[in-house]
Design a protein around this motif. Structure first.
Motif, PDB file in Angstrom:
ATOM      1  N   SER A  75       0.673  -0.893   0.008  1.00  0.00           N
ATOM      2  CA  SER A  75       0.070  -0.075  -0.252  1.00  0.00           C
ATOM      3  C   SER A  75       0.742   1.558   0.238  1.00  0.00           C
ATOM      4  CB  SER A  75      -1.267   0.571   1.556  1.00  0.00           C
ATOM      5  OG  SER A  75      -1.456  -1.116   0.727  1.00  0.00           O
ATOM      6  N   PRO A  76       0.593   2.253  -0.973  1.00  0.00           N
ATOM      7  CA  PRO A  76       1.175   3.409  -0.793  1.00  0.00           C
ATOM      8  C   PRO A  76       0.455   4.512  -0.277  1.00  0.00           C
ATOM      9  CG  PRO A  76      -0.156   3.523  -2.500  1.00  0.00           C
ATOM     10  CD  PRO A  76       0.101   2.007  -2.136  1.00  0.00           C
ATOM     11  N   ALA A  77       1.450   5.681   0.034  1.00  0.00           N
ATOM     12  CA  ALA A  77       1.640   7.065   0.864  1.00  0.00           C
ATOM     13  C   ALA A  77       1.388   7.116  -0.692  1.00  0.00           C
ATOM     14  CB  ALA A  77       2.669   7.412   0.939  1.00  0.00           C
ATOM     15  N   VAL A  78       0.219   8.094  -0.617  1.00  0.00           N
ATOM     16  CA  VAL A  78      -0.326   8.759  -1.622  1.00  0.00           C
ATOM     17  C   VAL A  78      -0.303  10.354  -1.839  1.00  0.00           C
ATOM     18  CG1 VAL A  78      -2.264   8.888  -3.405  1.00  0.00           C
ATOM     19  CG2 VAL A  78      -1.537   7.164  -2.548  1.00  0.00           C
ATOM     20  N   ILE A  79       0.044  10.965  -2.471  1.00  0.00           N
ATOM     21  CA  ILE A  79       0.464  12.679  -2.466  1.00  0.00           C
ATOM     22  C   ILE A  79      -0.531  13.065  -3.555  1.00  0.00           C
ATOM     23  CG2 ILE A  79       1.819  15.004  -2.568  1.00  0.00           C
ATOM     24  CD1 ILE A  79       3.551  11.872  -1.829  1.00  0.00           C
ATOM     25  N   ILE A  80      -1.658  13.692  -3.377  1.00  0.00           N
ATOM     26  CA  ILE A  80      -2.281  14.710  -4.096  1.00  0.00           C
ATOM     27  C   ILE A  80      -2.236  16.201  -4.671  1.00  0.00           C
ATOM     28  CG2 ILE A  80      -5.202  15.106  -4.434  1.00  0.00           C
ATOM     29  CD1 ILE A  80      -5.814  12.734  -2.739  1.00  0.00           C
ATOM     30  N   GLY A  81      -1.414  16.162  -5.412  1.00  0.00           N
ATOM     31  CA  GLY A  81      -1.277  17.557  -5.761  1.00  0.00           C
ATOM     32  C   GLY A  81      -0.427  17.803  -7.388  1.00  0.00           C
ATOM     33  N   ALA A  83       4.310  18.871 -11.118  1.00  0.00           N
ATOM     34  CA  ALA A  83       4.755  19.573 -11.267  1.00  0.00           C
ATOM     35  C   ALA A  83       5.850  20.786 -10.505  1.00  0.00           C
ATOM     36  CB  ALA A  83       5.136  20.347 -12.128  1.00  0.00           C
ATOM     37  N   SER A  84       4.900  20.551  -9.107  1.00  0.00           N
ATOM     38  CA  SER A  84       5.550  21.280  -7.735  1.00  0.00           C
ATOM     39  C   SER A  84       6.250  20.477  -7.320  1.00  0.00           C
ATOM     40  CB  SER A  84       4.140  21.398  -7.141  1.00  0.00           C
ATOM     41  OG  SER A  84       5.030  21.729  -5.505  1.00  0.00           O
ATOM     42  N   ILE A  85       7.560  21.394  -6.831  1.00  0.00           N
ATOM     43  CA  ILE A  85       8.449  20.393  -6.085  1.00  0.00           C
ATOM     44  C   ILE A  85       8.156  19.915  -4.429  1.00  0.00           C
ATOM     45  CG2 ILE A  85       9.385  22.877  -4.800  1.00  0.00           C
ATOM     46  CD1 ILE A  85      12.485  21.670  -4.873  1.00  0.00           C
ATOM     47  N   PHE A  86       6.802  20.589  -4.057  1.00  0.00           N
ATOM     48  CA  PHE A  86       6.813  20.240  -2.560  1.00  0.00           C
ATOM     49  C   PHE A  86       5.560  18.740  -3.101  1.00  0.00           C
ATOM     50  CE2 PHE A  86       7.007  24.706  -2.689  1.00  0.00           C
ATOM     51  CZ  PHE A  86       7.027  24.683  -1.958  1.00  0.00           C
ATOM     52  N   PRO A  87       5.275  18.423  -3.330  1.00  0.00           N
ATOM     53  CA  PRO A  87       4.934  16.831  -3.872  1.00  0.00           C
ATOM     54  C   PRO A  87       5.902  15.764  -4.032  1.00  0.00           C
ATOM     55  CG  PRO A  87       3.350  17.928  -4.963  1.00  0.00           C
ATOM     56  CD  PRO A  87       4.215  18.794  -4.237  1.00  0.00           C
ATOM     57  N   ARG A  88       6.813  16.323  -4.817  1.00  0.00           N
ATOM     58  CA  ARG A  88       8.061  15.725  -5.510  1.00  0.00           C
ATOM     59  C   ARG A  88       8.797  15.444  -4.082  1.00  0.00           C
ATOM     60  NH1 ARG A  88       9.645  15.631 -11.501  1.00  0.00           N
ATOM     61  NH2 ARG A  88       7.457  16.197 -12.412  1.00  0.00           N
ATOM     62  N   HIS A  89       9.072  16.360  -3.414  1.00  0.00           N
ATOM     63  CA  HIS A  89      10.188  16.682  -2.259  1.00  0.00           C
ATOM     64  C   HIS A  89       9.616  15.101  -0.750  1.00  0.00           C
ATOM     65  CE1 HIS A  89      13.444  17.413   0.780  1.00  0.00           C
ATOM     66  NE2 HIS A  89      12.178  17.755   0.763  1.00  0.00           N
ATOM     67  N   LEU A  90       8.415  15.620  -1.194  1.00  0.00           N
ATOM     68  CA  LEU A  90       7.754  14.870   0.308  1.00  0.00           C
ATOM     69  C   LEU A  90       7.636  13.169  -0.097  1.00  0.00           C
ATOM     70  CD1 LEU A  90       5.382  14.759   2.970  1.00  0.00           C
ATOM     71  CD2 LEU A  90       4.056  15.068   1.537  1.00  0.00           C
ATOM     72  N   ALA A  91       6.938  13.265  -1.709  1.00  0.00           N
ATOM     73  CA  ALA A  91       7.573  11.741  -1.808  1.00  0.00           C
ATOM     74  C   ALA A  91       9.445  11.261  -2.198  1.00  0.00           C
ATOM     75  CB  ALA A  91       7.570  11.453  -3.178  1.00  0.00           C
ATOM     76  N   SER A  92       9.948  12.263  -2.448  1.00  0.00           N
ATOM     77  CA  SER A  92      11.668  11.276  -1.699  1.00  0.00           C
ATOM     78  C   SER A  92      11.871  10.869  -0.727  1.00  0.00           C
ATOM     79  CB  SER A  92      12.414  12.466  -3.096  1.00  0.00           C
ATOM     80  OG  SER A  92      14.008  12.243  -2.462  1.00  0.00           O
ATOM     81  N   LEU A  93      11.248  11.979   0.327  1.00  0.00           N
ATOM     82  CA  LEU A  93      11.445  11.991   1.744  1.00  0.00           C
ATOM     83  C   LEU A  93      10.652  10.704   2.357  1.00  0.00           C
ATOM     84  CD1 LEU A  93      12.439  12.455   4.343  1.00  0.00           C
ATOM     85  CD2 LEU A  93      10.073  14.519   4.754  1.00  0.00           C
ATOM     86  N   TRP A  94       9.631  10.538   1.894  1.00  0.00           N
ATOM     87  CA  TRP A  94       8.583   9.093   1.947  1.00  0.00           C
ATOM     88  C   TRP A  94       9.153   7.830   2.027  1.00  0.00           C
ATOM     89  CZ3 TRP A  94       2.992  10.611   1.063  1.00  0.00           C
ATOM     90  CH2 TRP A  94       2.797  11.959   2.620  1.00  0.00           C
ATOM     91  N   ARG A  95       9.928   8.175   0.541  1.00  0.00           N
ATOM     92  CA  ARG A  95      10.531   6.577  -0.063  1.00  0.00           C
ATOM     93  C   ARG A  95      11.520   7.249   0.872  1.00  0.00           C
ATOM     94  NH1 ARG A  95       8.232   4.696  -4.760  1.00  0.00           N
ATOM     95  NH2 ARG A  95      10.740   3.717  -5.483  1.00  0.00           N
ATOM     96  N   LEU A  99      12.265   6.862   3.670  1.00  0.00           N
ATOM     97  CA  LEU A  99      12.219   6.254   4.635  1.00  0.00           C
ATOM     98  C   LEU A  99      10.600   4.529   5.165  1.00  0.00           C
ATOM     99  CD1 LEU A  99      10.435   9.266   6.396  1.00  0.00           C
ATOM    100  CD2 LEU A  99      12.864   8.113   7.260  1.00  0.00           C
ATOM    101  N   GLY A 100      11.026   4.143   3.562  1.00  0.00           N
ATOM    102  CA  GLY A 100      10.993   2.754   3.046  1.00  0.00           C
ATOM    103  C   GLY A 100       9.832   2.598   2.950  1.00  0.00           C
TER     104      GLY A 100
END
Length: 193
Positions: free
Chosen positions: A4-10, A13-25, A27-28
């Motif tokens: 089950s993934p963590a989903v970012i809705i957004g 093209a924005s750096i914020f969803p990309r950065h958050l996704a990278s951070l979560w990844r 963390l495993g």
């Protein structure tokens, strides 16, 4: 990683969803960015998938969403005329950007439908005006929303429809993550969060 993934809705093209996704990844957690329309890359260099819910809509759904969007846009246009002072007070007289709540409502139906099929561990909405409703409709998992600033200070104040959209989204998620204590105070006072 869990299935089950963590989903970012957004906006992908924005750096914020990309950065958050990278951070979560890092963390495993598997992370996925979901939006309605997207023509860019489908996988980020870190492996984060980007999904566009419009691509999963059936022809019947597309027609229904288009009809609903036309109806809401016509209603919102009339409302903006009736609430012209409110709109100008919120946005000023010189702004060229005209935020509209109606696309966010229709997008929310499509985005939340796709997101729920992913059976996410959690859902994080980036920006309440555009993605808060979609986030709030993803019941069955923890939902958090991150107000941007203009979405709760300006866009929400443009019409009564916009205010209702933002208030509903803020009050129907599990966690609201404002950027400052002052923003938290505003959310409590203005929206009863």
């Amino acid at each position: 990683m869990s299935d089950s993934p963590a989903v970012i809705i957004g906006n992908p093209a924005s750096i914020f969803p990309r950065h958050l996704a990278s951070l979560w990844r890092s963390l495993g957690l598997d992370a996925v960015i979901v939006t309605r329309h997207w023509s860019g890359e489908r996988v980020l260099p870190d492996g984060t998938r980007i999904l566009a819910s419009a691509e999963t809509e059936s022809p019947v759904q597309r027609r229904a969403y288009r009809a609903l969007e036309r109806l809401l846009e016509a209603s919102e246009t009339r409302l903006q005329v009736l609430q012209k002072r409110r709109y100008e007070s919120a946005m000023g007289l010189e702004t060229h950007y005209k935020p509209r709540a109606s696309p966010a409502i229709v997008d929310a139906l499509s985005i939340s439908r796709l997101t729920r099929t992913l059976r996410p561990q959690l859902v994080c909405g980036q920006e309440v005006f555009s993605y808060g409703l979609a986030t709030s409709l993803c019941r069955g998992c923890p939902r958090l929303v991150m107000p941007w600033g203009g979405d709760v200070y300006m866009y929400a104040e443009t019409t009564s429809l916009a205010f209702a959209l933002v208030k509903y989204a803020l009050r129907h998620v599990d966690l609201v993550v404002p950027g400052s204590p002052l923003a938290a105070d505003h959310l409590k006072a203005r929206f009863g969060v």
